[in-house]
Design an enzyme around this catalytic site. Structure first.
Site, PDB file in Angstrom:
ATOM      1  N   TYR A  61       0.745  -1.195   0.014  1.00  0.00           N
ATOM      2  CA  TYR A  61       0.015  -0.079   0.095  1.00  0.00           C
ATOM      3  C   TYR A  61       0.758   1.275   0.051  1.00  0.00           C
ATOM      4  O   TYR A  61       0.515   2.376  -0.550  1.00  0.00           O
ATOM      5  CB  TYR A  61      -0.811   0.141   1.191  1.00  0.00           C
ATOM      6  CG  TYR A  61      -1.936  -0.789   0.784  1.00  0.00           C
ATOM      7  CD1 TYR A  61      -3.229  -0.658   0.096  1.00  0.00           C
ATOM      8  CD2 TYR A  61      -2.204  -2.270   1.547  1.00  0.00           C
ATOM      9  CE1 TYR A  61      -4.067  -1.553  -0.471  1.00  0.00           C
ATOM     10  CE2 TYR A  61      -3.019  -3.217   0.812  1.00  0.00           C
ATOM     11  CZ  TYR A  61      -4.027  -2.843   0.074  1.00  0.00           C
ATOM     12  OH  TYR A  61      -5.022  -3.865  -0.449  1.00  0.00           O
ATOM     13  N   ARG A  77       1.285   1.633  -3.607  1.00  0.00           N
ATOM     14  CA  ARG A  77       0.205   2.161  -4.528  1.00  0.00           C
ATOM     15  C   ARG A  77       0.091   3.704  -4.060  1.00  0.00           C
ATOM     16  O   ARG A  77      -0.295   4.544  -4.809  1.00  0.00           O
ATOM     17  CB  ARG A  77      -1.142   1.562  -3.740  1.00  0.00           C
ATOM     18  CG  ARG A  77      -1.124   0.150  -4.135  1.00  0.00           C
ATOM     19  CD  ARG A  77      -1.339  -0.097  -5.571  1.00  0.00           C
ATOM     20  NE  ARG A  77      -0.344  -0.170  -6.493  1.00  0.00           N
ATOM     21  CZ  ARG A  77       0.850  -0.620  -6.404  1.00  0.00           C
ATOM     22  NH1 ARG A  77       1.299  -1.721  -5.500  1.00  0.00           N
ATOM     23  NH2 ARG A  77       1.812  -0.259  -7.376  1.00  0.00           N
ATOM     24  N   ASN A 103     -13.007   2.805  -5.830  1.00  0.00           N
ATOM     25  CA  ASN A 103     -11.619   3.091  -5.989  1.00  0.00           C
ATOM     26  C   ASN A 103     -11.131   3.507  -4.521  1.00  0.00           C
ATOM     27  O   ASN A 103     -11.946   4.481  -3.764  1.00  0.00           O
ATOM     28  CB  ASN A 103     -11.299   4.022  -7.028  1.00  0.00           C
ATOM     29  CG  ASN A 103     -11.726   3.424  -8.406  1.00  0.00           C
ATOM     30  OD1 ASN A 103     -12.114   2.105  -8.545  1.00  0.00           O
ATOM     31  ND2 ASN A 103     -11.933   4.224  -9.346  1.00  0.00           N
ATOM     32  N   VAL A 104      -9.909   3.424  -4.252  1.00  0.00           N
ATOM     33  CA  VAL A 104      -9.313   3.912  -3.103  1.00  0.00           C
ATOM     34  C   VAL A 104      -8.549   5.141  -3.404  1.00  0.00           C
ATOM     35  O   VAL A 104      -7.764   5.689  -2.617  1.00  0.00           O
ATOM     36  CB  VAL A 104      -8.249   2.634  -2.238  1.00  0.00           C
ATOM     37  CG1 VAL A 104      -9.396   1.736  -1.711  1.00  0.00           C
ATOM     38  CG2 VAL A 104      -7.320   2.281  -2.930  1.00  0.00           C
ATOM     39  N   HIS A 162     -14.605   1.210  -0.480  1.00  0.00           N
ATOM     40  CA  HIS A 162     -13.691   0.391  -0.023  1.00  0.00           C
ATOM     41  C   HIS A 162     -12.363   1.166   0.682  1.00  0.00           C
ATOM     42  O   HIS A 162     -11.262   0.553   0.428  1.00  0.00           O
ATOM     43  CB  HIS A 162     -13.028  -0.512  -1.331  1.00  0.00           C
ATOM     44  CG  HIS A 162     -14.300  -1.548  -1.866  1.00  0.00           C
ATOM     45  ND1 HIS A 162     -13.988  -2.013  -3.027  1.00  0.00           N
ATOM     46  CD2 HIS A 162     -15.453  -1.768  -1.205  1.00  0.00           C
ATOM     47  CE1 HIS A 162     -15.227  -2.515  -3.360  1.00  0.00           C
ATOM     48  NE2 HIS A 162     -15.960  -2.601  -2.142  1.00  0.00           N
ATOM     49  N   GLY A 176     -16.866   1.700 -15.272  1.00  0.00           N
ATOM     50  CA  GLY A 176     -15.481   0.962 -15.068  1.00  0.00           C
ATOM     51  C   GLY A 176     -15.352   0.020 -13.909  1.00  0.00           C
ATOM     52  O   GLY A 176     -14.428  -0.069 -13.383  1.00  0.00           O
ATOM     53  N   THR A 177     -16.603  -0.510 -13.806  1.00  0.00           N
ATOM     54  CA  THR A 177     -16.443  -1.539 -12.864  1.00  0.00           C
ATOM     55  C   THR A 177     -16.875  -2.907 -13.590  1.00  0.00           C
ATOM     56  O   THR A 177     -18.109  -3.036 -14.351  1.00  0.00           O
ATOM     57  CB  THR A 177     -17.607  -1.420 -11.509  1.00  0.00           C
ATOM     58  OG1 THR A 177     -17.588  -2.439 -10.651  1.00  0.00           O
ATOM     59  CG2 THR A 177     -18.670  -0.881 -11.911  1.00  0.00           C
ATOM     60  N   SER A 178     -16.310  -4.347 -13.051  1.00  0.00           N
ATOM     61  CA  SER A 178     -16.838  -5.569 -13.610  1.00  0.00           C
ATOM     62  C   SER A 178     -18.005  -5.994 -13.085  1.00  0.00           C
ATOM     63  O   SER A 178     -18.441  -6.868 -13.489  1.00  0.00           O
ATOM     64  CB  SER A 178     -15.497  -6.539 -13.297  1.00  0.00           C
ATOM     65  OG  SER A 178     -15.367  -6.652 -11.945  1.00  0.00           O
TER      66      SER A 178
HETATM   67  N1  APR Z   1     -12.844   2.864 -18.988  1.00  0.00           N
HETATM   68  C1  APR Z   1     -14.039   2.288 -18.486  1.00  0.00           C
HETATM   69  N2  APR Z   1     -13.761   1.024 -18.097  1.00  0.00           N
HETATM   70  C2  APR Z   1     -12.656   0.330 -18.173  1.00  0.00           C
HETATM   71  C3  APR Z   1     -11.621   0.942 -18.663  1.00  0.00           C
HETATM   72  C4  APR Z   1     -11.435   2.290 -19.053  1.00  0.00           C
HETATM   73  N3  APR Z   1     -10.698   2.777 -19.800  1.00  0.00           N
HETATM   74  N4  APR Z   1     -10.602   0.074 -18.674  1.00  0.00           N
HETATM   75  C5  APR Z   1     -11.045  -0.809 -18.168  1.00  0.00           C
HETATM   76  N5  APR Z   1     -12.601  -0.890 -17.858  1.00  0.00           N
HETATM   77  C6  APR Z   1     -13.356  -2.061 -17.320  1.00  0.00           C
HETATM   78  C7  APR Z   1     -13.002  -3.205 -17.336  1.00  0.00           C
HETATM   79  O1  APR Z   1     -13.492  -3.680 -18.708  1.00  0.00           O
HETATM   80  C8  APR Z   1     -13.571  -3.888 -16.229  1.00  0.00           C
HETATM   81  O2  APR Z   1     -15.085  -4.270 -16.648  1.00  0.00           O
HETATM   82  O3  APR Z   1     -13.186  -1.530 -15.896  1.00  0.00           O
HETATM   83  C9  APR Z   1     -13.661  -2.605 -15.148  1.00  0.00           C
HETATM   84  C10 APR Z   1     -12.639  -2.977 -14.129  1.00  0.00           C
HETATM   85  O4  APR Z   1     -13.109  -4.122 -13.220  1.00  0.00           O
HETATM   86  P1  APR Z   1     -12.303  -4.517 -12.094  1.00  0.00           P
HETATM   87  O5  APR Z   1     -10.792  -4.615 -12.204  1.00  0.00           O
HETATM   88  O6  APR Z   1     -12.991  -5.752 -11.635  1.00  0.00           O
HETATM   89  O7  APR Z   1     -12.443  -3.351 -10.928  1.00  0.00           O
HETATM   90  P2  APR Z   1     -13.600  -3.207  -9.993  1.00  0.00           P
HETATM   91  O8  APR Z   1     -14.911  -3.496 -10.491  1.00  0.00           O
HETATM   92  O9  APR Z   1     -13.447  -1.641  -9.611  1.00  0.00           O
HETATM   93  O10 APR Z   1     -13.175  -4.097  -8.610  1.00  0.00           O
HETATM   94  C11 APR Z   1     -14.097  -4.068  -7.479  1.00  0.00           C
HETATM   95  O11 APR Z   1     -12.595  -5.609  -6.385  1.00  0.00           O
HETATM   96  O12 APR Z   1     -10.459  -6.001  -5.934  1.00  0.00           O
HETATM   97  C12 APR Z   1     -11.457  -5.634  -5.418  1.00  0.00           C
HETATM   98  O13 APR Z   1     -11.718  -3.843  -3.729  1.00  0.00           O
HETATM   99  C13 APR Z   1     -11.061  -4.045  -4.959  1.00  0.00           C
HETATM  100  O14 APR Z   1     -12.802  -2.066  -5.356  1.00  0.00           O
HETATM  101  C14 APR Z   1     -12.095  -3.282  -6.148  1.00  0.00           C
HETATM  102  C15 APR Z   1     -13.351  -4.243  -6.570  1.00  0.00           C
END
Ligand code: APR
Length: 234
Positions: free
Chosen positions: A57, A60, A91-92, A108, A174-176
């Protein structure tokens, strides 16, 4: 320009900061900066290897000092002139705040902050500096990163649910949507109101009729979406 009374909630994840140079978690190799996420982001990891986590951390935090908010962060901050905007981020990093967003709820935790191992509520902002494992607060309690790790409760989730239930427009960017309880927040959004989902890699539409998928990046899509919302509602 008048300010609309519409409430916009933005749920952001790692992809929001990708174009600022911060890696996402699950995109390329499934590793976070070379580590299995569970090795560096679980409560078990803190219990087993606290020095490694402290160092991870620290790195980071120092990386965060070298990056800047991107056009997506700036577009969301601008949107506050025309709407009530609440950011809920997984996001942190502090890039939403550095762009000027005022209402930011971190589900988070926050990289710049430390907290006592005994209390979630009191935090110490150490900026972009390194922390040392073993450091204590004034009460003599061990400090740890202010990060919500896998295996821990998400204390901000109730507040986030309240905000989502009361929103008129939801932007998911931007989240999976793989990590709960954050991913479950979508279920609390009023079904008749519009959701915009921004992700360059997503294929399915999550089977919601009120959802519009924008297959583009945060920095490209958010300025355009913001312009469209301002034209439509102001
Ligand atoms: N713009 C928008 N989306 C994007 C971009 C971009 N430039 N680049 C990648 N992505 C998408 C990817 O396709 C994916 O679906 O952003 C998503 C990122 O997903 P993750 O990496 O899983 O991130 P997140 O959903 O924030 O993860 C959730 O998991 O590890 C833990 O605590 C951590 O907060 C985090 C949580």
């Amino acid at each position: 320009m008048t300010k609309s009374d519409k409430k916009i909630v933005v749920l952001s994840g790692a992809g929001m900061s990708a174009e600022s140079g911060i890696k996402t978690f699950r995109d390329a190799d499934g590793l976070w900066e070379g580590h299995d996420v569970m090795e560096v982001a679980s409560i078990q990891a803190w219990q087993n290897t606290p020095e490694l986590l402290t160092e991870f951390y620290n790195q980071r935090r120092m990386q965060l000092a070298t990056v800047l908010p991107n056009a997506g962060h700036h577009a969301l901050a601008e949107l506050q002139r025309c709407f009530n905007v609440q950011i809920i981020t997984q996001n942190v990093d502090d890039l939403h705040e550095r762009a000027g967003s005022q209402n930011v709820l971190h589900l988070h935790g926050e990289l710049r902050k430390m907290r006592s191992v005994n209390s979630q509520s009191e935090t110490i902002d150490i900026g972009y500096t390194a922390s040392v494992y073993g450091a204590k607060n004034e009460a003599g309690e061990l400090l740890r990163p202010y990060i919500v790790w896998f295996g821990e409760d998400v204390p901000m989730i109730e507040k986030a649910i309240e905000k989502i239930e009361d929103a008129d427009i939801l932007i998911v960017v931007g989240t999976s949507l793989e990590v709960y309880p954050a991913a479950g927040l979508l279920h609390y959004f009023p079904i008749e109101n519009p959701i915009f989902l921004i992700d360059p890699n997503r294929h399915e539409d999550l089977s919601k009729s009120n959802l519009r998928l924008i297959k583009s990046t945060a920095a490209e899509a958010l300025p355009k979406l913001a312009e469209m919302l301002v034209e439509k509602y102001n």
